[in-house]
Design a protein around this motif. Structure first.
Motif, short mmCIF file in Angstrom:
data_model
loop_
_atom_site.label_atom_id
_atom_site.label_comp_id
_atom_site.label_asym_id
_atom_site.label_seq_id
_atom_site.Cartn_x
_atom_site.Cartn_y
_atom_site.Cartn_z
N UNK A 1 0.82 -1.05 -0.03
CA UNK A 1 -0.03 0.20 -0.01
C UNK A 1 0.85 1.13 -0.01
N UNK A 2 0.56 2.19 -0.64
CA UNK A 2 1.26 3.28 -0.92
C UNK A 2 1.38 4.05 0.18
N UNK A 3 2.34 4.55 1.13
CA UNK A 3 2.42 5.20 2.21
C UNK A 3 1.60 4.75 3.16
N UNK A 4 1.40 3.46 3.26
CA UNK A 4 0.23 2.77 4.40
C UNK A 4 -1.10 3.19 4.35
N UNK A 5 -1.43 3.76 3.13
CA UNK A 5 -2.69 4.61 3.25
C UNK A 5 -3.79 3.63 3.21
N UNK A 6 -5.02 3.73 3.84
CA UNK A 6 -6.12 2.80 4.07
C UNK A 6 -6.71 2.65 2.91
N UNK A 7 -7.00 1.31 2.80
CA UNK A 7 -7.68 0.92 1.26
C UNK A 7 -9.23 0.24 1.84
N UNK A 8 -10.19 0.83 1.45
CA UNK A 8 -11.54 0.53 1.91
C UNK A 8 -11.83 -0.83 1.31
N UNK A 9 -11.48 -1.19 0.38
CA UNK A 9 -11.76 -2.69 -0.16
C UNK A 9 -11.16 -3.68 0.74
N UNK A 10 -9.65 -3.30 1.14
CA UNK A 10 -9.11 -4.28 2.14
C UNK A 10 -9.87 -4.42 3.38
N UNK A 11 -10.36 -3.29 3.74
CA UNK A 11 -11.24 -3.27 5.27
C UNK A 11 -12.27 -3.94 4.94
N UNK A 12 -13.01 -4.05 4.03
CA UNK A 12 -14.32 -4.62 3.73
C UNK A 12 -13.85 -6.25 3.74
N UNK A 13 -12.89 -6.57 3.21
CA UNK A 13 -12.70 -7.80 3.03
C UNK A 13 -12.14 -8.55 4.54
N UNK A 14 -11.51 -7.60 5.21
CA UNK A 14 -11.15 -8.14 6.80
C UNK A 14 -12.47 -7.83 7.62
N UNK A 15 -13.19 -6.65 7.64
CA UNK A 15 -14.13 -6.42 8.76
C UNK A 15 -15.43 -6.67 8.03
N UNK A 16 -15.76 -6.62 6.53
CA UNK A 16 -17.04 -6.76 6.07
C UNK A 16 -17.79 -7.96 6.45
N UNK A 17 -19.04 -7.66 6.28
CA UNK A 17 -19.97 -9.04 6.42
C UNK A 17 -19.85 -10.00 5.43
N UNK A 18 -19.63 -11.19 5.60
CA UNK A 18 -19.64 -12.06 4.43
C UNK A 18 -20.62 -13.14 4.75
N UNK A 19 -21.50 -13.40 3.69
CA UNK A 19 -22.64 -14.45 3.87
C UNK A 19 -22.52 -15.42 2.90
#
Length: 114
Positions: free
Chosen positions: A96-114
């Motif tokens: 990740x460039x400059x360790x900037x947050x990525x909403x897609x990554x956060x969705x993979x980690x913390x998002x709801x998966x059904x």
């Protein structure tokens, strides 16, 4: 011991008995207050224990609901080390460039998966 001395002794004994009785009454009153306060504190303590138990149950329920699976924890660790864990534009594993947050990554980690 003559009659006068005997009478004086009884009077002294009566005074001591009255004094002792007044002390007993005072101690009894204080003991009643202590017992009453103790009962109040026991009730309050029981309520606080019940309240604490409810809070612990809620927190336990929240933790169970938000606890990450082992695989998501691994993804979270990779993400925290500065790597993408999302598969948007084949970015998985790239830095990740400059360790900037990525909403897609956060969705993979913390998002709801059904």
């Amino acid at each position: 011991m003559n009659k006068r001395e005997l009478y004086d002794s009884f009077e002294e004994l009566e005074k001591q008995t009255k004094f002792t009785l007044s002390q007993i009454e005072r101690i009894k009153a204080e003991m009643g207050k202590v017992i009453e306060k103790n009962a109040e504190l026991e009730i309050e303590n029981q309520h606080l224990r019940e309240h604490l138990h409810e809070i612990e149950q809620k927190q336990k329920g929240n933790k169970e609901g938000t606890e990450l699976s082992k695989s998501r924890k691994n993804l979270e660790k990779l993400y925290e080390e500065g790597f993408h864990v999302c598969n948007v534009d084949n970015m998985y594993g790239s830095r990740r460039v400059n360790d900037e947050p990525c909403v897609f990554c956060q969705d993979v980690i913390y998002g709801d998966r059904h």
